[in-house]
Each structure stands twice: as C-alpha cells, then as structure tokens.
Motif scaffolding. Structure first.
Motif, PDB file in Angstrom:
ATOM      1  N   PHE A   1       0.822  -1.213   0.000  1.00  0.00           N
ATOM      2  CA  PHE A   1       0.000   0.000   0.000  1.00  0.00           C
ATOM      3  C   PHE A   1       0.857   1.264   0.000  1.00  0.00           C
ATOM      4  CE2 PHE A   1      -1.911   3.454   2.491  1.00  0.00           C
ATOM      5  CZ  PHE A   1      -3.012   3.729   1.695  1.00  0.00           C
ATOM      6  N   GLU A   2       1.908   1.280   0.835  1.00  0.00           N
ATOM      7  CA  GLU A   2       2.747   2.483   0.932  1.00  0.00           C
ATOM      8  C   GLU A   2       3.418   2.798  -0.414  1.00  0.00           C
ATOM      9  OE1 GLU A   2       2.937  -0.191   2.791  1.00  0.00           O
ATOM     10  OE2 GLU A   2       3.195   0.251   4.934  1.00  0.00           O
ATOM     11  N   TYR A   3       3.868   1.768  -1.091  1.00  0.00           N
ATOM     12  CA  TYR A   3       4.503   1.971  -2.403  1.00  0.00           C
ATOM     13  C   TYR A   3       3.484   2.502  -3.416  1.00  0.00           C
ATOM     14  CZ  TYR A   3       5.841   0.781  -7.146  1.00  0.00           C
ATOM     15  OH  TYR A   3       6.048   0.836  -8.494  1.00  0.00           O
ATOM     16  N   ARG A   4       2.298   1.897  -3.470  1.00  0.00           N
ATOM     17  CA  ARG A   4       1.266   2.332  -4.428  1.00  0.00           C
ATOM     18  C   ARG A   4       0.886   3.796  -4.203  1.00  0.00           C
ATOM     19  NH1 ARG A   4      -1.540  -2.268  -3.014  1.00  0.00           N
ATOM     20  NH2 ARG A   4      -3.269  -1.004  -2.249  1.00  0.00           N
ATOM     21  N   LYS A   5       0.826   4.195  -2.943  1.00  0.00           N
ATOM     22  CA  LYS A   5       0.478   5.579  -2.604  1.00  0.00           C
ATOM     23  C   LYS A   5       1.537   6.542  -3.144  1.00  0.00           C
ATOM     24  CE  LYS A   5      -0.617   8.522   1.391  1.00  0.00           C
ATOM     25  NZ  LYS A   5      -0.718   8.553   2.871  1.00  0.00           N
ATOM     26  N   LEU A   6       2.809   6.205  -2.952  1.00  0.00           N
ATOM     27  CA  LEU A   6       3.900   7.044  -3.449  1.00  0.00           C
ATOM     28  C   LEU A   6       3.884   7.110  -4.977  1.00  0.00           C
ATOM     29  CD1 LEU A   6       6.746   5.755  -1.107  1.00  0.00           C
ATOM     30  CD2 LEU A   6       5.748   8.056  -1.070  1.00  0.00           C
TER      31      LEU A   6
ATOM     32  N   GLN B   1       1.107   9.420  -6.198  1.00  0.00           N
ATOM     33  CA  GLN B   1       1.477  10.821  -5.941  1.00  0.00           C
ATOM     34  C   GLN B   1       2.416  11.329  -7.041  1.00  0.00           C
ATOM     35  OE1 GLN B   1       3.212  10.754  -2.028  1.00  0.00           O
ATOM     36  NE2 GLN B   1       1.238  10.776  -0.956  1.00  0.00           N
TER      37      GLN B   1
ATOM     38  N   ARG C   1      11.985   5.893  -2.441  1.00  0.00           N
ATOM     39  CA  ARG C   1      11.426   6.409  -1.172  1.00  0.00           C
ATOM     40  C   ARG C   1      10.927   5.271  -0.292  1.00  0.00           C
ATOM     41  NH1 ARG C   1       7.168  11.089  -1.850  1.00  0.00           N
ATOM     42  NH2 ARG C   1       7.160  10.754   0.410  1.00  0.00           N
ATOM     43  N   TYR C   2      10.232   4.315  -0.916  1.00  0.00           N
ATOM     44  CA  TYR C   2       9.685   3.196  -0.140  1.00  0.00           C
ATOM     45  C   TYR C   2      10.808   2.376   0.501  1.00  0.00           C
ATOM     46  CZ  TYR C   2       7.441  -1.272   0.880  1.00  0.00           C
ATOM     47  OH  TYR C   2       6.994  -2.417   1.501  1.00  0.00           O
TER      48      TYR C   2
ATOM     49  N   GLU D   1      12.620   4.256   3.321  1.00  0.00           N
ATOM     50  CA  GLU D   1      11.860   4.242   4.582  1.00  0.00           C
ATOM     51  C   GLU D   1      11.953   2.880   5.257  1.00  0.00           C
ATOM     52  OE1 GLU D   1       7.953   5.524   3.468  1.00  0.00           O
ATOM     53  OE2 GLU D   1       8.637   7.534   2.894  1.00  0.00           O
ATOM     54  N   LYS D   2      11.902   1.818   4.466  1.00  0.00           N
ATOM     55  CA  LYS D   2      12.020   0.483   5.040  1.00  0.00           C
ATOM     56  C   LYS D   2      13.421   0.237   5.594  1.00  0.00           C
ATOM     57  CE  LYS D   2       7.914  -1.167   4.459  1.00  0.00           C
ATOM     58  NZ  LYS D   2       7.096  -1.577   5.627  1.00  0.00           N
TER      59      LYS D   2
ATOM     60  N   SER E   1      13.815   1.478   9.033  1.00  0.00           N
ATOM     61  CA  SER E   1      12.937   0.896  10.048  1.00  0.00           C
ATOM     62  C   SER E   1      13.626  -0.288  10.715  1.00  0.00           C
ATOM     63  CB  SER E   1      11.628   0.424   9.416  1.00  0.00           C
ATOM     64  OG  SER E   1      11.853  -0.748   8.661  1.00  0.00           O
TER      65      SER E   1
END
Length: 424
Positions: free
Chosen positions: A123-128, A131, A149-150, A153-154, A157
């Motif tokens: 989901f996080e990747y699809r959102k980026l 955008q 970016r994805y 961020e990973k 973490s």
C-alpha cells in the motif's frame, strides 16, 4: 541436462553477447543454451539492424544452441511486456533451468527484492507511485522515485530486509539493463516459474556509449553504440574496426550484409510511416492498444509537420512519456498492429539450431507446454486461432521488413514462409 535461457535482441550480436554465452556454458554449467530473440523489429521501436535469420546464425556461430523468435507484439511492447513474453516463451519449453541476463549491478538478490515489491505492490509503495504520477512524471520515473522512497523508509525501520543503501537502489534503477533485469524477475515471480534468475555483471561500454577506442580486451561494446557507428558511417565501417566488436566466427556474415547494404536504420521508415499516418483517423488510431487519447490528438495535430521517423518521434515526445514509448507506438502504427502484447506466448518458433542439439530438441518436444514450430508453413495446422493470429502478424511484419530491405538493396523479395532455418 542443464539448460540456460537468454532473452536477447542481438541487434547486432557482438563480443559481449559471445561472453555471456561462454559464461553460461563455463560458469553456470549449461549443456545447452536457448535464446528467445526479437525478430525483425526491436523493443526500442525500430526495425532491427539486420534481418532475424542472419542474427540467429551469428548467435549460433557465437555458441548458442537454439534460437527462438519472440512474436512482434511482444518485442514492440514496453520493457514489462517484452520481459513477460520472453520469460513465458522460455518457461513454456519446460526444460530451462536458469535465466541469465546482463545487468550493470550483477546483483541478483537485490533485483529480486525490488521485483517482489513491484509484484506485491504494498500500500505504501502504491500511494507514493500515484502521488508521483499526479505530478506529471513519466511512469518509469514515477516508479523509480516511489521505489527509492519506499525502500529508503524500510531501510531505516527496524524491519529492514534489503541490506542495501537507498543510493545503491537509486543507481540500480537508473540503469537500463538493471531495469530490464527487474522485469525478468517480476515475470518469473508472476509465473511461479521453476527458472532461476542469474544477473551477469556487464563489462565495457555503457548502453549508449559510441566510443570504442578505449575498450580493453576484457571489455565489450554496446549494441546501441555499434548501431550509431553504422548510421554515422553509412555502413562504411572498416572490417578491422568491426573485428574488435563482432566475434570472429560471426563477422563474415555481418560483413557480407554490410557489403550488400543489407541493413536498416529507423530512417527506413521515413516515407512508409508518413503514408500510413496520413491514412489514419481518430477512430482508427483508437484501435491501437496503449495509444492514449492525448497521444492520438498529438499525432493528428502534428502529422502535417512530419519530416521523418526520428524527427516525428522527437516532436511527439512529452514530459510524461519516454521517446522509446513514442517510437514503439509509431512502429505499431506502421505495422497496423492492433493486437495487444500477449502475456503468454502460445508457441515456440525455431529460427535456427546447432546440429548437435538434437537431445535438447527431443527434451523440449517431450516437456513443452507449447507447440514447437520448425517449419513456418506448418503453423496453420499446429496452432489454435489465437496463436495463429500472433504468428501471422509476426510473419506480416517480417514481410514488411523484407520489403524495406529489398527497396534499399535491390535484392529479390523472399516471402517469410520460404526462408529456411539456419542450421550450424
């Protein structure tokens, strides 16, 4: 029996390709090497430099055992469609153990990690990605930025599983062969294929390099650079220069075609494409898959400014679409190609093979889930309706290529159905 597959265009076959085949034989332990090769048109959106049977022969002389032709719908598709088609063809044979492909990084594990993200699309990747697309980025640029970016961020973490820096990821995603390698890995994952990927580190010229003077004996040219050299010199390249670029066993056929003028650049499409564009309307252009309404309007608005294939591709290019995508669209229009690229290739057409590869052919016939075509005239009796349509469209494209070649050289036209296999 260990079989290694390679997906290639051999446009043209050069010493880097010979090295890859030798690597598959000596390092990967291949008993046989199968090539899924582009036919008479290629993925960058242009006619091949030289016709497919000659390129198949050059590859066989360079060490390959079996050359199969990918359908024209596959080779004029995006990198994703090209890779999916090539992997599908090799997977359908039921005998290929490993897929060897060149990459700028040579890091199979990282390429597979990236491919898994693109296949699963968290989901996080699809959102980026969405955008980025909304800002007007081209899809390749938007995807690259979203991945970086994805993964960054990973990586910061507590659940970092990538083990590589975001800078390294950015470098990987800026290199064309790495990108194609990721597409191969995606295709293998989606098919749940038994074929294992193997990224081979490229040596020598970058993809677009044209200066070969600094190449050492351990480095290899780029096919793009050789094509540029041919175009600039109008085919008058000296055989001594080419001997540094083309393998010695494959060189005589290359030089013979050069002597006859039997080679094409994208300028061969200048006049016939203009004629085809003048016949098109908004309604007919909508019949071509992947041709957006915006691109259709741009084509119709700009066609009176047409001067040639390359100039028109530059004219149509916008910020949100790559020039290669434009060229592929124009080639599909020229070929009247209204069939989508198949996700699954339903047959394997043989262009050539080594005489001593009989055990390989026997194993393919025993294990393949798709029919093997060794004689073009037999296709209508072997293939179902869908597969036969793909086959016939590919043959029609080759006939158009033959027309262009005959117009340039004055040689007699030979119909696709009458061209013999190349057997070494």
């Amino acid at each position: 029996m260990r079989v290694v597959g390679i997906i290639a265009e051999y446009n043209p076959f050069h010493k880097g390709h010979e090295y890859q085949i030798r690597y598959a034989r000596e390092i990967l332990g291949a008993d046989y090497i199968v090539i899924a090769m582009s036919g008479d048109f290629v993925q960058r959106g242009a006619p091949a430099l030289m016709e497919k049977h000659l390129r198949a022969e050059m590859a066989l002389l360079g060490g390959a055992d079996l050359i199969l032709e990918m359908p024209v719908q596959t080779v004029t598709a995006s990198a994703e469609g090209f890779a999916a088609g090539g992997v599908s063809l090799l997977d359908g044979l039921g005998v290929v153990d490993e897929l060897c492909f060149g990459s700028e990084c040579g890091d199979t594990e990282t390429l597979m990690n990236i491919a898994q993200i693109l296949v699963k699309e968290p989901f996080e990747y699809r959102k980026l990605l969405q955008q980025n697309l909304r800002t007007g980025m081209s899809f390749p640029a938007a995807r690259s930025s979203a991945l970086i970016r994805y993964m960054r961020e990973k990586a910061t973490s507590a659940h970092n599983t990538f083990g590589v820096s975001s800078e390294h990821i950015e470098l990987i995603l800026s290199s064309p062969n790495n990108i194609l390698g990721i597409e191969y890995c995606k295709a293998l994952l989606r098919l749940n294929s038994r074929i294992l990927p193997h990224a081979l580190l490229r040596k020598g010229s970058g993809y677009h390099d044209t200066d070969f003077s600094l190449l050492s004996d351990e480095e290899f040219p780029s096919a793009s650079g050789i094509r540029s050299l041919m175009k600039k010199s109008e085919g008058t390249v000296q055989s001594a220069d080419l001997s540094r670029l083309i393998p010695s066993a494959s060189l005589p056929g290359f030089l013979d075609s050069l002597k006859k003028g039997a080679w094409l650049s994208d300028s061969a499409l200048d006049l016939p494409l203009h004629y085809k564009l003048l016949l098109e309307s908004e309604e007919t252009l909508k019949m071509y898959p992947e041709l957006s309404d915006a691109r259709i309007r741009r084509i119709l608005k700009s066609r009176n400014q047409y001067e040639g294939f390359s100039q028109f591709a530059d004219l149509l290019k916008t910020r949100d679409i790559t020039r290669s995508a434009i060229c592929r669209s124009l080639v599909r229009i020229f070929l009247d190609q209204k069939t989508k690229a198949p996700g699954h290739i339903p047959y394997a057409r043989v262009l050539g093979f080594q005489k001593n590869s009989a055990p390989l052919l026997s194993q393919i016939k025993k294990n393949s889930s798709i029919p093997l075509i060794t004689k073009a005239a037999d296709a209508s009796a072997i293939l179902d309706e869908t597969a036969l349509r793909l086959f016939n469209e590919t043959c029609a494209a080759s006939s158009l290529y033959e027309m262009l070649l005959c117009h340039k050289t004055g040689q007699p036209f030979i119909h696709e159905m009458k061209k013999p296999l190349r057997i070494i």
